[in-house]
Design an enzyme around this catalytic site. Structure first.
Site, short mmCIF file in Angstrom:
data_model
loop_
_atom_site.label_atom_id
_atom_site.label_comp_id
_atom_site.label_asym_id
_atom_site.label_seq_id
_atom_site.Cartn_x
_atom_site.Cartn_y
_atom_site.Cartn_z
N GLU A 175 0.84 -1.21 0.00
CA GLU A 175 0.00 0.00 0.00
C GLU A 175 0.87 1.26 0.00
OE1 GLU A 175 -4.05 -1.22 2.27
OE2 GLU A 175 -2.19 -1.84 3.28
N GLU A 201 -3.67 -9.77 3.32
CA GLU A 201 -4.46 -9.51 4.53
C GLU A 201 -5.53 -10.57 4.81
OE1 GLU A 201 -2.70 -5.49 3.59
OE2 GLU A 201 -3.30 -7.30 2.52
#
Ligand code: T1G
Length: 723
Positions: free
Chosen positions: A105, A125
């Site tokens: 990210e 995730e």
């Protein structure tokens, strides 16, 4: 405490380096350092471009998972990444190792990305029961399209830099030194007058991002991540990217992520993340002993297990001598191995070249002498202790004095087998799970005389074979009688029959499932109830797949059959005695039509069960799903507590790893011991005490469970007290 970030200037270029070993997790201090760096550089007009890189073996491999239970610590990742993206100078991310989660990210928030070819980038995730929470679900669709972004998030495994470049995630591959290459790339951008290129400003390509596509990808994700809600939440967040503005999308993502990180699912998967890593740390094992070098392995027995182990070793680049006593058995084994590889090529798991390379590493032979000069011998013959002792007895006279010796026994007394080899200190149990080339678990059995060198070597081998190695003891720390254990004092030297996993399965889970059959629940009713609980497969479908004869033989040859009173595994053994061996014979608990693998309820089985119940004087009744769940799952907790008290397993987390990676226990429940803690041990103890009063015998509560329940403690607390 200095911040784990630093700035170095090269003329008008600023290089921000993150240095937070071992994996540069984006901890609170990394976030604070990065934010401070970006704020000062953004105000500095002498800067023309910024490079963000990491020291050590990898770019940021995610947010710091250890912080997840301590609530939000400012600055948040969102604040930091927005500062990166809003920087008035072009910002280049320089990737190596694994840029994962918040690391990926961060790269998405940078304006340009370069990487060495060996780098990998991804958003794993979902494997932690959460969704990307630092802009990944909003920025990734803007960079590679909503469809491809959702695929990457649902697959939850990283892709290589070359593939990432192909889909537009990486702008430049750096073939040589990353630091030099990244600086050169940044200078090139300056030269071209390339300015900042905020990802948030890009439109989202929603082509093909339709319900049919989403449904199909979600179904595949649910198959891989049974019982998890996180995949659905990821869809919700990516869908928001296609419908809302960037800031609104970020809000939506944050809302979902903050709620989900506190969920039972996320806590359970976090527990397993750390438990799998803790398993490699064995109490009392010296860290200074180097592992033996293993390059050539001899595997004795080319049956189902032997050939799977051979494939696993060849996949890791080891040379394999696959030894059989019988030419037909050997050629069957080699043919089956080739079939395994051909099917992997067919499913594009490997290339045809890789298949050829790996098969070339495997050499079949009929002479035990083939063990000469190998580094490791793994015996994988049927569960017959006399046969195993004979084989290791013969090895003593062959030229493999320097080799590590291992048995793939899944139940038998390792010390007895090791003694037959004459080298018990170089002997260890390597218990693979079927199919060995697929199952992640390797139960490493420590004998009374197994040396640290042998154990360290086994752990290193597990890592090399990409297995999760969990060390268990072959026998109790002290004679069982001292503990008044239910398993029955006076058992041989305290050997734990079935070590951890199989012992819990036989002494609890399967025993009760079999008992419930007699009391009135049909095989498919029990299987469905436990699959709803989250098991990959119910006990009777699993038994039919493994073969009822194998289980019967193991119980008979170990003598445990003689020592357990009925109805201990009565139905399973009677089916086997009548030739109903499971899938391989077309009938077992279920029937299988025309060689198919679909289990079909069989009235013959019902009739047999009713007949046995009559013979054993068991009254049949309606059994509901809740009782099935408690009767099959709670014995795992109770037996696990005994195993911990005996020192057969070192930590509750080890038991959880064994059951989630080897027996299909639902990962979203964290494993039997974590599950028990989530229920509250006082409640579990109370329920087991109630069943003991009703069913007696096998349900006596484990002393450790009683002690913890009465003292209001959990297995996790008990384990921490012992660290
Ligand atoms: N946080 C904290 N500790 C971590 C960590 C992390 N993210 N990753 C690894 N460690 C520790 C690990 O416990 C071990 O410690 C040591 O580092 C070495 O790890 C906002 C919220 C990077 C591929 O899921 O997959 O970002 O046992 O033994 O085999 O959207 O670690 O030595 O004390 O595994 O070489 C997303 C998790 C987080 C990646 C390296 N990231 N890590 O494998 O070493 S969620 C992940 C890995 C997130 C954002 C969200 C692997 C690895 P110890 P190791 P390895």
């Amino acid at each position: 405490m200095p911040l784990p970030t630093s700035i170095r200037r090269e003329g008008s270029l600023a290089i921000v380096t993150i240095d937070n070993p071992p994996v540069n997790a984006m901890s609170a201090s990394v976030r604070a350092g990065l934010l401070a760096a970006m704020q000062s550089l953004s105000r500095d007009s002498s800067v023309e471009a910024v490079v963000i890189a990491c020291a050590g073996r990898t770019f940021v491999a995610g947010a710091d998972i250890r912080e997840f239970d301590s609530g939000v610590i400012e600055p948040t990742a969102r604040q930091v990444l927005n500062a990166v993206e809003r920087c008035p100078h072009p910002v280049v991310a320089a990737l190596h190792g694994t840029a994962l989660g918040a690391g990926a990210e961060l790269a998405l928030a940078c304006h340009y990305r370069c990487a060495v070819p060996g780098a990998r980038i991804g958003l794993p995730e979902l494997t932690l029961g959460i969704i990307p929470g630092a802009g990944g679900t909003q920025r990734l669709p803007r960079l590679i399209g909503a469809r491809r972004a959702l695929e990457l998030i649902l697959e939850a495994s990283p892709i290589g830099a070359t593939e990432a470049q192909r889909i537009g995630l990486i702008d430049r591959l750096i073939q040589d030194d990353l630091a030099t290459g990244a600086v050169a790339y940044a200078r090139e951008l300056i030269g071209e007058g390339a300015g900042p290129r905020p990802t948030s400003g890009l439109p989202v390509d929603s082509d093909g991002f339709d319900d049919a596509f989403i449904e199909q990808r979600l179904a595949a994700a649910h198959k891989r991540m049974r019982g998890q809600r996180a995949p659905d939440l990821a869809v919700e967040a990516v869908r928001a990217a296609t419908q809302l503005s960037f800031e609104e999308g970020l809000d939506r993502e944050a809302q979902i992520a903050l709620r989900q990180v506190k969920s039972a699912e996320a806590k359970a998967l976090r527990h397993l993340f750390f438990a799998e890593r803790a398993a490699a740390r064995v109490p009392g094992l010296s860290q200074s002993v180097p592992p033996l070098m293993i390059q050539r392995v001899a595997i004795i027995g080319a049956g189902t297990m032997g050939r799977g182990i051979a494939g696993t070793c060849a996949d890791a680049g080891l040379q394999v001598e696959l030894i059989e006593a019988d030419a037909q058995a050997l050629s069957n084994g080699l043919a089956a191995l080739r079939a395994i590889y051909e099917s992997a090529v067919g499913r594009e798991r490997i290339t045809a070249e890789q298949m050829t390379e790996r098969l070339a590493l495997i050499h079949g032979g009929l002479a035990l002498e083939a063990v000469n000069d190998v580094d490791l011998v793994i015996e994988a013959v049927p569960e017959d202790i006399e046969l195993k002792k004979r084989i290791f007895g013969r090895l003593g006279s062959l030229n493999c004095a320097g080799a590590l010796l291992a048995s793939n026994t899944s139940t038998l007394d390792l010390d007895e087998i090791a003694a037959a080899s004459g080298r018990p200190e170089s002997f260890v149990g390597l218990h693979f799970f079927s199919p060995a080339h697929v199952m992640r678990l390797l139960e490493i059995v420590r004998g009374r005389r197994t040396s640290d060198e042998a154990l360290v070597t086994a752990l290193a081998l597990a890592k090399r074979l990409r297995k999760v190695g969990v060390v268990v003891a072959n026998s109790a720390r002290e004679p069982l009688a001292a503990r008044g254990s239910e398993i029955g004092s006076g058992e041989r030297g305290g050997h734990s029959f079935g070590f951890v996993g199989n012992r819990m399965m036989l002494e609890g889970y399967l025993r009760e499932a079999d008992q419930l059959l007699l009391e009135g629940a049909a095989p498919d009713r029990i299987d469905r109830a436990l699959e709803r609980f989250g098991f990959a497969m119910g006990p009777f479908t699993m038994s039919d797949m493994a073969g009822l004869d194998v289980a019967l033989k193991s119980r008979e040859s170990s003598g445990i059959r003689a020592r357990r009173r009925p109805p201990y595994h009565e139905v399973a053994d009677e089916l086997a005695r009548r030739g109903r061996l499971g899938q391989k014979s077309g009938a077992g608990f279920y029937r299988y039509e025309g060689g198919a693998r679909t289990p079909l309820p069989d009235p013959e089985t019902t009739a047999l069960i009713e007949e046995l119940a009559r013979r054993l004087g068991i009254e049949r009744r309606t059994v509901n799903d809740e009782e099935i769940e408690v009767r099959c799952v709670y014995p795992l907790i109770n037996e696990g507590a005994k195993i911990l008290a005996e020192g057969i397993a070192y930590r509750p987390g080890d038991i959880d790893v064994i059951w989630t990676t080897g027996y299909g226990f639902p990962r979203v429940r964290g494993g039997p011991m974590f599950y028990a803690d989530s229920l509250g041990l006082a409640n579990v103890y109370e329920e087991i005490a109630r069943l003991y009063a009703r069913l007696g015998q096998y349900w006596q509560p484990a002393p450790l469970l009683k002690e913890l329940a009465e003292s209001g403690r959990s297995f996790a607390q008990w384990s921490n007290e012992r660290q």
